[in-house]
Motif scaffolding. Sequence first.
Motif, PDB file in Angstrom:
ATOM      1  N   GLN A  13     -10.492   4.992 -11.759  1.00 19.30           N
ATOM      2  CA  GLN A  13     -11.019   5.958 -12.720  1.00 19.30           C
ATOM      3  C   GLN A  13      -9.898   6.569 -13.552  1.00 19.30           C
ATOM      4  N   GLU A  14      -8.791   6.897 -12.913  1.00 18.32           N
ATOM      5  CA  GLU A  14      -7.668   7.490 -13.626  1.00 18.32           C
ATOM      6  C   GLU A  14      -7.060   6.476 -14.606  1.00 18.32           C
ATOM      7  N   ALA A  15      -6.958   5.212 -14.186  1.00 14.71           N
ATOM      8  CA  ALA A  15      -6.403   4.193 -15.074  1.00 14.71           C
ATOM      9  C   ALA A  15      -7.282   3.981 -16.300  1.00 14.71           C
ATOM     10  N   PHE A  16      -8.610   3.949 -16.104  1.00 14.43           N
ATOM     11  CA  PHE A  16      -9.514   3.801 -17.257  1.00 14.43           C
ATOM     12  C   PHE A  16      -9.400   5.010 -18.179  1.00 14.43           C
ATOM     13  N   SER A  48       0.834  -1.209   0.000  1.00 16.27           N
ATOM     14  CA  SER A  48       0.000   0.000   0.000  1.00 16.27           C
ATOM     15  C   SER A  48       0.863   1.251   0.000  1.00 16.27           C
ATOM     16  N   THR A  49       1.954   1.233   0.775  1.00  8.47           N
ATOM     17  CA  THR A  49       2.848   2.386   0.826  1.00  8.47           C
ATOM     18  C   THR A  49       3.465   2.649  -0.541  1.00  8.47           C
ATOM     19  N   ALA A  50       3.922   1.589  -1.207  1.00 13.34           N
ATOM     20  CA  ALA A  50       4.511   1.749  -2.540  1.00 13.34           C
ATOM     21  C   ALA A  50       3.477   2.236  -3.547  1.00 13.34           C
ATOM     22  N   ALA A  51       2.251   1.708  -3.462  1.00 15.44           N
ATOM     23  CA  ALA A  51       1.198   2.126  -4.395  1.00 15.44           C
ATOM     24  C   ALA A  51       0.838   3.591  -4.196  1.00 15.44           C
ATOM     25  N   ILE A  52       0.740   4.036  -2.943  1.00 15.78           N
ATOM     26  CA  ILE A  52       0.403   5.431  -2.668  1.00 15.78           C
ATOM     27  C   ILE A  52       1.556   6.341  -3.080  1.00 15.78           C
ATOM     28  N   LEU A  53       2.785   5.873  -2.938  1.00 17.48           N
ATOM     29  CA  LEU A  53       3.926   6.654  -3.421  1.00 17.48           C
ATOM     30  C   LEU A  53       3.770   6.964  -4.911  1.00 17.48           C
ATOM     31  N   ALA A  88     -10.373  -4.777  -8.827  1.00 15.15           N
ATOM     32  CA  ALA A  88      -9.127  -4.317  -9.445  1.00 15.15           C
ATOM     33  C   ALA A  88      -7.991  -4.185  -8.446  1.00 15.15           C
ATOM     34  N   ARG A  89      -8.342  -4.170  -7.153  1.00 15.14           N
ATOM     35  CA  ARG A  89      -7.378  -4.038  -6.048  1.00 15.14           C
ATOM     36  C   ARG A  89      -6.683  -2.678  -6.047  1.00 15.14           C
ATOM     37  N   VAL A  90      -7.462  -1.636  -6.395  1.00 16.47           N
ATOM     38  CA  VAL A  90      -6.994  -0.260  -6.303  1.00 16.47           C
ATOM     39  C   VAL A  90      -8.133   0.593  -5.754  1.00 16.47           C
ATOM     40  N   SER A  91      -7.867   1.842  -5.452  1.00 15.39           N
ATOM     41  CA  SER A  91      -8.910   2.737  -4.976  1.00 15.39           C
ATOM     42  C   SER A  91      -9.827   3.130  -6.135  1.00 15.39           C
ATOM     43  N   PRO A  92     -11.081   3.532  -5.844  1.00 17.30           N
ATOM     44  CA  PRO A  92     -11.957   3.997  -6.919  1.00 17.30           C
ATOM     45  C   PRO A  92     -11.340   5.121  -7.742  1.00 17.30           C
ATOM     46  N   ARG A  93     -10.675   6.064  -7.067  1.00 15.66           N
ATOM     47  CA  ARG A  93     -10.069   7.173  -7.792  1.00 15.66           C
ATOM     48  C   ARG A  93      -8.947   6.687  -8.717  1.00 15.66           C
ATOM     49  N   ASP A 147      -9.757   5.521 -22.258  1.00 14.35           N
ATOM     50  CA  ASP A 147     -10.480   6.760 -22.559  1.00 14.35           C
ATOM     51  C   ASP A 147     -11.960   6.659 -22.210  1.00 14.35           C
ATOM     52  N   THR A 148     -12.261   6.061 -21.071  1.00 14.39           N
ATOM     53  CA  THR A 148     -13.626   6.030 -20.562  1.00 14.39           C
ATOM     54  C   THR A 148     -13.551   5.912 -19.051  1.00 14.39           C
ATOM     55  N   THR A 149     -14.699   5.697 -18.419  1.00 13.11           N
ATOM     56  CA  THR A 149     -14.737   5.485 -16.979  1.00 13.11           C
ATOM     57  C   THR A 149     -15.082   4.030 -16.706  1.00 13.11           C
ATOM     58  N   PRO A 150     -14.831   3.535 -15.495  1.00  9.91           N
ATOM     59  CA  PRO A 150     -15.213   2.146 -15.190  1.00  9.91           C
ATOM     60  C   PRO A 150     -16.700   1.884 -15.387  1.00  9.91           C
ATOM     61  N   LEU A 151     -17.547   2.812 -14.914  1.00  4.71           N
ATOM     62  CA  LEU A 151     -18.987   2.624 -15.080  1.00  4.71           C
ATOM     63  C   LEU A 151     -19.409   2.821 -16.526  1.00  4.71           C
ATOM     64  N   GLY A 152     -18.701   3.665 -17.255  1.00 10.74           N
ATOM     65  CA  GLY A 152     -18.973   3.806 -18.686  1.00 10.74           C
ATOM     66  C   GLY A 152     -18.668   2.515 -19.432  1.00 10.74           C
ATOM     67  N   TYR A 153     -17.579   1.859 -19.051  1.00 15.05           N
ATOM     68  CA  TYR A 153     -17.258   0.576 -19.681  1.00 15.05           C
ATOM     69  C   TYR A 153     -18.325  -0.469 -19.346  1.00 15.05           C
ATOM     70  N   LEU A 154     -18.760  -0.505 -18.078  1.00 12.15           N
ATOM     71  CA  LEU A 154     -19.808  -1.443 -17.673  1.00 12.15           C
ATOM     72  C   LEU A 154     -21.085  -1.200 -18.483  1.00 12.15           C
ATOM     73  N   ARG A 155     -21.441   0.069 -18.678  1.00 13.18           N
ATOM     74  CA  ARG A 155     -22.632   0.390 -19.462  1.00 13.18           C
ATOM     75  C   ARG A 155     -22.499  -0.117 -20.896  1.00 13.18           C
ATOM     76  N   GLU A 156     -21.308   0.025 -21.485  1.00 14.18           N
ATOM     77  CA  GLU A 156     -21.117  -0.454 -22.853  1.00 14.18           C
ATOM     78  C   GLU A 156     -21.244  -1.971 -22.938  1.00 14.18           C
ATOM     79  N   VAL A 157     -20.714  -2.663 -21.923  1.00 19.13           N
ATOM     80  CA  VAL A 157     -20.865  -4.122 -21.897  1.00 19.13           C
ATOM     81  C   VAL A 157     -22.350  -4.487 -21.841  1.00 19.13           C
ATOM     82  N   ARG A 158     -23.083  -3.808 -20.970  1.00 18.75           N
ATOM     83  CA  ARG A 158     -24.514  -4.103 -20.827  1.00 18.75           C
ATOM     84  C   ARG A 158     -25.285  -3.771 -22.102  1.00 18.75           C
TER      85      ARG A 158
END
Length: 327
Positions: free
Chosen positions: A256-259, A195-200, A248-253, A264-275
């Motif tokens: 979102q940044e990784a997506f 966690s310390t390394a990830a937050i760094l 994903a084993r990361v924070s929501p924020r 070039d979308t958001t996690p919930l945007g990707y879920l909506r496209e799948v649906r």
Amino acid sequence: MGPEAPGNMRTLVLSNDLDETREIISSAYSPYQLSVLGDPKEFSAWYAEGGFPGITVSGLQYGAETLVAPQPLDSYLLVCQLVRGRVRVMSPGREERVVGPGQTYVLDPYRSFQVHWAPGARMTTVRLDRETVERAAADALGVEGALRARFSLNGTTSAAAARSWAGISAAVHREVLGEGVARSSPLVAGHLTQSTAAILMQTHELITEGVDAQRPGEVAHPAVRRAMALAEERADQPLTLADLAAAARVSPRALQEAFRRHVDTTPLGYLREVRLGRAHQELVAAHGDGGVTVAEVAYRWGFNNLGRFAGYYQRRYGRPPSRTLRA
């Protein structure tokens, strides 16, 4: 002289002897040159350290104007934070920065550096193994395999980042200074170290020149892939951003940044496209079946607002869902 070591930290140097200080701290870190720029009679040094598997916390103070020039750190990385006074940290040919109380800077294994200490300046450091940091850097940037983790001297990237680093640093210090469970539990120590390394990665400026963080046609970021897998496996079930981030084993924020960066979308945007895709497949398969309605299909795939579903569907497929069902 410096203070006594707090909590479970052990004092290794409490001395007015320049040679003794140089020898002990060279053994604790890496061989280094130590020069007194002021009156040698005013020199004093205090150094203490403690830790748990994966992290070492140390405190260091010089009582005279001092110049320190260590050899490159090689197998570990230091996150330094000034507690009192000022230092000027210099990396020849790269950067130079004056650091004051409460501010941080990172010394990576790939830079040479010198630190000019004002009399009485004191700092704490958090030491992490290079391999731990470089795994976290590769994960943060979506790169498979080893990655040289190099950092700017600029400290935390924002006020919010400073608060985040202060929070994890305080947690680490509590574990070291008190009788924290990380000292006796390898599992807890491992999680806190990761966690310390990830937050760094999220709070300090990682130098990424030359890093291929996204390959054409491939989503390399492990956290993004894990969230995508959950979205595809459980598209018919209620899912929240928190659910996707947990998978994903990361924070929501961070998710979102990784997506945003990699797809070039958001996690919930990707879920909506799948649906939407699943609903489209069902509508195509059911065309001409008078027992199936658009509403049933929409609700089954998590669209509780039929007007919004129709709008999303129209934009993606160029026709309303009712026309697909009747085709």
